[in-house]
Write an enzyme that holds these catalytic residues in place. Structure first.
Site, short mmCIF file in Angstrom:
data_model
loop_
_atom_site.label_atom_id
_atom_site.label_comp_id
_atom_site.label_asym_id
_atom_site.label_seq_id
_atom_site.Cartn_x
_atom_site.Cartn_y
_atom_site.Cartn_z
N ALA A 71 -0.68 36.67 83.33
CA ALA A 71 0.52 37.31 83.87
C ALA A 71 1.67 36.40 83.50
O ALA A 71 1.45 35.24 83.23
CB ALA A 71 0.40 37.46 85.38
N CYS A 72 2.88 36.91 83.47
CA CYS A 72 3.91 36.08 82.88
C CYS A 72 5.32 36.52 83.26
O CYS A 72 5.52 37.56 83.84
CB CYS A 72 3.81 36.13 81.37
N GLY A 73 6.29 35.67 82.82
CA GLY A 73 7.68 36.03 82.94
C GLY A 73 8.30 36.12 81.55
O GLY A 73 7.98 35.33 80.68
N HIS A 132 9.43 33.22 77.03
CA HIS A 132 8.21 33.57 77.75
C HIS A 132 7.66 32.39 78.53
O HIS A 132 7.62 31.26 78.04
CB HIS A 132 7.15 34.02 76.74
N GLY A 133 7.27 32.63 79.79
CA GLY A 133 6.55 31.63 80.57
C GLY A 133 5.22 32.23 80.96
O GLY A 133 5.16 33.35 81.45
#
Ligand code: SF4
Ligand code: SF4
Lengths: 500, 374
Positions: free
Chosen positions: B23-25, B193-194
């Site tokens: 999952a990510c930001g 992206h994180g």
């Protein structure tokens, strides 16, 4: 000397305290087990355990048990083997049988497990969200050409005819002749209601099915029974039947007793003659010949999809690739558990391979050649439940065909005596007093119920997998795991073991 | 199963499972006028959604950053060990005309550890190689990148487009940006992206963006249809070697838009296809025929399961959600700027008063394209 050395398989007992002598059992039994001399009597040697009498006896007076007669055990001389020898020593004939392979071969479906979502991706509730099962059978282009013009997009590629299915489940080919007209009607009505298709099998199309032709695939088999131009054009697709899972490599024989006026008219052969389907099509001795027939049928039908049905044999992947390249739009794989109206037991039980394996190798082969889009794959021959449907699709099938399951829904008890023409359930028979028993509307309702139930289950499986369209399951072997399969089989299936 | 060669922990991992749930930001910005912005802008945006990552992967892509080499493919390559580097450079030498080769500048940041050797090459395919096989330069480059990534030990090409570059590492996004000195680059599109992988090989190449040629993808989600998307791509010669869903996204864009020449919007409607109930009730027969044909032909390219992606390419940027919007995605406009992000806060951090902020509908792409040439 005794007439037969073969002892009865079942024992029929009538409880005379309960029996009210209504004689319903006498009327109902297609095999002539019952008689009446002052009281109801039963000849156990004729009983096939089809249960018609038990279901219809108003007093529950009839019990059928397996004959407990003791045989001296022998691990390699099972009782059935001894019985076969006794029969053949007496008759000098092949052992005939009906329905599908009944030997306990490994069932690959029962060794595959389906995945589900937990935490990292959400599962989807099919009662609240759309869940799509719609499937198109037939050739698809490699790619589409789409042009942009003033704000909109325009399709430039023509997509050929496809058969649209609301559910990825269709009814397999069973010929009128091997089954009764009322079976055909039940299947046709149900297919229409479900938005799927039934398949005529090789016995032609009875005129009473004309209202349902938008939901019928017509078959053209080696005997060419009932094949004429209007017939070919009647359905949504034409199927060339090369082989059948229950009897790969051999033809068919419908005895003259079953060829009454109606069957004769539909098959276009004289009343009372045996209907013999040759083992091969005598105009197809090679793949080029198949190509010619495929294109002849396309020309004759304005390019309706052509399906080619084969029994799954050892070299099925290469054969399927040849069929795809020969121009077929659909390949129908009939596994070695597929049913039949009549087959020599030696063929039914020992020839062919499981459809599970066939789907996996055919899908893989077509992909490796980059031609998977040329054909749709239908898997049949051993589909028993919605779980089998899901697994067949995950292995790579576009849709499945069900035959035996549909007949069971209509009352079939799997007694395997279809070849006798005495089916007490009015299914595998042409005797009018028996066929009258199956009301097509009742039959259709049962079939609709069954397929709707499976569809609901399939939607639950998709939802648990976190997808909302059946195409996201198709060929998605990543969502299957094997339990208890050897590593070579897993390698062939391209499925990982559970835990990996 | 494909063969994988990248470091011990990586190949060992490959045996155990097939892909990493994550999952990510995400965040992205484009100036449609082609005005350039320093990379620090996207770092600031990503800093706000620090908590959507877990420090196991962060990265960025910038477009327009190498104007002086705009006609050369910019290859960013990571090496773990000299052996891979010499094998890889041998391949580059024989296949490409190399205009320039240099180290990628970094600065030491305490949070970023165990960096592989990072180099970039500006190059084009050798003309005689292209002529001999009559192959398009783009296809040639895809093949070369796949071949290096699957056969050369400890070597990974993580960026291969023209006038653009990907920068990624194991770490939080803002630390990765600092490590790569992103403020020294100027681009008209930036995406960031994180990453929050729930199981990780802890490998730099596994961070986002994932890139192939012009396409860079940052992605939040898990593709439940991965197995069939991967097998579909294999039919067209794409090998999914990275164990991440994101790779599938990038290849699908490359296949549909570059190779099949579908308009971008149409490609998005393949990945996040409309539902049959909507297609069946479509009043315009031409549109209906198109939508039906797309679903029939490209059924194996439907990306099912939760996702939000931002895709960068030389002409623009697109944000897209899955067909039932199972992951967050917000978009905003201000003047000629388009912003797309997992969270509104990441947009407001760099654009406090946007003209319009909205949540794009499920499956509806938000596309920002350059108005002219840059
Ligand atoms: S159907 Fe039952 S009650 Fe009627 S005659 Fe037969 S055994 Fe007796
Ligand atoms: S169709 Fe009739 S004869 Fe055949 S197995 Fe079923 S019940 Fe028995």
């Amino acid at each position: 000397m005794a007439g037969s050395m073969v002892t009865s398989e079942f024992l029929v007992e009538v409880d005379h305290q309960r029996c009210r002598r209504c004689k319903r059992c006498i009327l109902n039994c297609g095999f002539g087990v019952f008689d009446f001399q002052n009281m109801t009597t039963a000849d156990s040697s004729k009983c096939v355990a089809c249960h018609r009498c038990v279901v219809f006896c108003p007093e529950e007076a009839i019990t059928i048990t397996r004959n407990p007669l003791a045989f001296k055990e022998h691990p390699s001389w099972e009782v059935d083997r001894r019985k076969a020898i006794w029969k053949q020593a007496q008759s000098s004939g092949m052992i005939l049988t009906g329905m599908g392979n009944d030997l306990p071969w490994l069932n690959v479906f029962d060794h595959l497990l389906i995945d589900a979502c937990q935490v990292t991706n959400p599962s989807i509730d099919p009662l609240r969200e759309p869940m799509e099962l719609k499937t198109f059978l037939g050739r698809k282009p490699d790619r589409l050409e789409v042009s942009a013009d003033n704000g909109g997009f325009r399709l430039q590629t023509e997509v050929g005819n496809n058969v649209e299915l609301a559910v990825p489940i269709m009814f397999s080919g069973m010929s009128y002749g091997s089954v009764s007209l009322n079976v055909h009607k039940s299947l046709a009505i149900a297919a229409e209601k479900l938005g799927t298709v039934m398949n005529t099998g090789e016995g032609g199309l009875h005129p009473e099915l004309t209202p349902y032709t938008d939901h019928i695939i017509v078959q053209c088999a080696s005997g060419r029974f009932g094949v004429h131009s209007d017939y070919l054009n009647a359905g949504v697709a034409v199927e060339i039947k090369i082989g059948q899972g229950a009897k790969p490599g051999i033809g068919g024989h419908l005895p003259g007793e079953k060829i009454g006026r109606e069957v004769s008219g539909t098959r276009m052969i004289p009343v009372g003659t045996d209907a013999l389907s040759p083992a091969p099509h005598h105009d197809i001795y090679s793949i080029e010949d198949l190509r010619q027939l495929i294109y002849a049928l396309k020309e004759a039908t304005g390019y309706k999809p052509v399906s080619v049905k084969i029994a799954t044999v050892h070299n099925v992947a290469a054969i399927a690739s040849g069929i795809a390249r020969a121009g077929a739009d659909i390949i129908y794989l009939d596994g070695f558990r597929g049913g039949t109206g009549a087959s020599p037991a030696v063929i039914r039980d020992h020839v062919g391979i499981p459809v599970e394996i066939a789907i996996a190798v055919v899908d893989k082969q077509l992909r490796s050649e980059g031609i998977r889009n040329l054909v749709s794959i239908i898997a049949a021959g051993g589909i028993r439940s919605s779980a089998d449907v899901a697994k067949a699709i995950a292995l790579g099938a576009d849709a499945v065909g069900v035959g035996t399951a549909a007949l069971i829904a209509l009352g079939c008890r799997l007694c395997q005596k279809c070849y006798t023409g005495n089916c007490s359930w009015g299914i595998a028979t042409q005797r009018p007093e028996l066929t009258d028993r199956l009301d097509p509307d009742w039959g259709a309702e049962r079939l609709v119920n069954l397929i709707n139930a499976w569809s609901l289950e399939l939607k639950e499986v998709l939802g648990a997998l976190g997808v909302n369209a059946v195409e996201s399951l198709r060929g998605n072997r990543e969502r299957l795991r094997a339990l208890g399969l050897d590593s070579t089989t897993m390698d062939i299936l391209d499925v990982k073991p559970a835990g990996r | 199963m494909m063969e994988l060669v990248f470091g011990d922990q990586y190949s060992k991992w490959q045996v155990d499972t097939c892909k990493v749930p994550a999952a990510c930001g995400l965040s992205g910005i484009i100036s449609r006028d082609g005005k350039v912005l320093g990379g620090n802008v996207i770092i600031e945006s990503m800093r706000v959604i620090h908590d959507r990552g877990n420090g196991l992967g962060g990265g960025f892509a910038g477009y327009g950053i190498y104007p002086e080499h705009r006609d050369h493919y910019a290859l960013h390559i990571m090496f773990e060990g000299a052996e891979g580097r010499s094998a890889c450079e041998g391949m580059l030498e024989s296949e490409l005309e190399i205009e320039a080769a240099e180290e990628i500048n970094t600065r030491s940041v305490p949070a970023i550890q165990e960096a592989p050797e990072l180099r970039r090459y500006f190059a084009v395919p050798r003309r005689e190689k292209l002529a001999r096989e009559s192959i398009e330069p783009d296809d040639f480059m895809v093949r070369l990148v796949m071949s290096i990534n699957t056969t050369v030990p400890g070597t990974f090409v993580f960026s291969s487009g023209k006038n653009m570059g990907v920068f990624k590492a194991v770490g939080f996004a803002e630390d990765v940006g600092e490590f790569f000195r992103l403020e020294e680059y100027n681009g008209y599109t930036w995406i960031g992206h994180g990453r929050f992988p729930t199981n990780t090989p802890g490998w730099w190449g596994g961070a986002h963006p994932f890139n192939i040629l012009d396409w860079s993808v940052v992605h939040n989600g898990e593709i439940s249809s991965y197995g069939i998307n991967k097998r579909y791509l294999e039919m067209f010669g794409y090998e999914c070697t990275l164990l991440t869903d994101t790779e599938v996204m990038a290849y699908l864009f490359d296949l549909l838009v570059r190779k099949h020449r579908l308009p971008l919007e149409v490609a998005c409607s393949v990945l996040a296809a409309p539902f049959w109930k909507d297609i069946d009730s479509e009043a315009d027969p031409e549109r209906k025929a198109l939508e039906q044909a797309l679903r029939m032909t490209y059924s194996s390219a439907l990306v099912n399961g939760p996702f939000a992606v931002i895709v960068g390419y030389s002409r623009g940027m697109v944000g897209l959600n899955d067909r039932i919007k199972l992951r967050p995605l917000v978009a905003a406009y201000k003047d000629d700027y388009l912003y797309v992000s997992s969270e509104e806060s990441a947009i407001r951090q760099i654009c406090p008063r946007p003209d319009r902020v909205w949540a794009p509908k499920a499956g509806q792409p938000v596309i920002g394209e350059l108005k002219g040439d840059v």
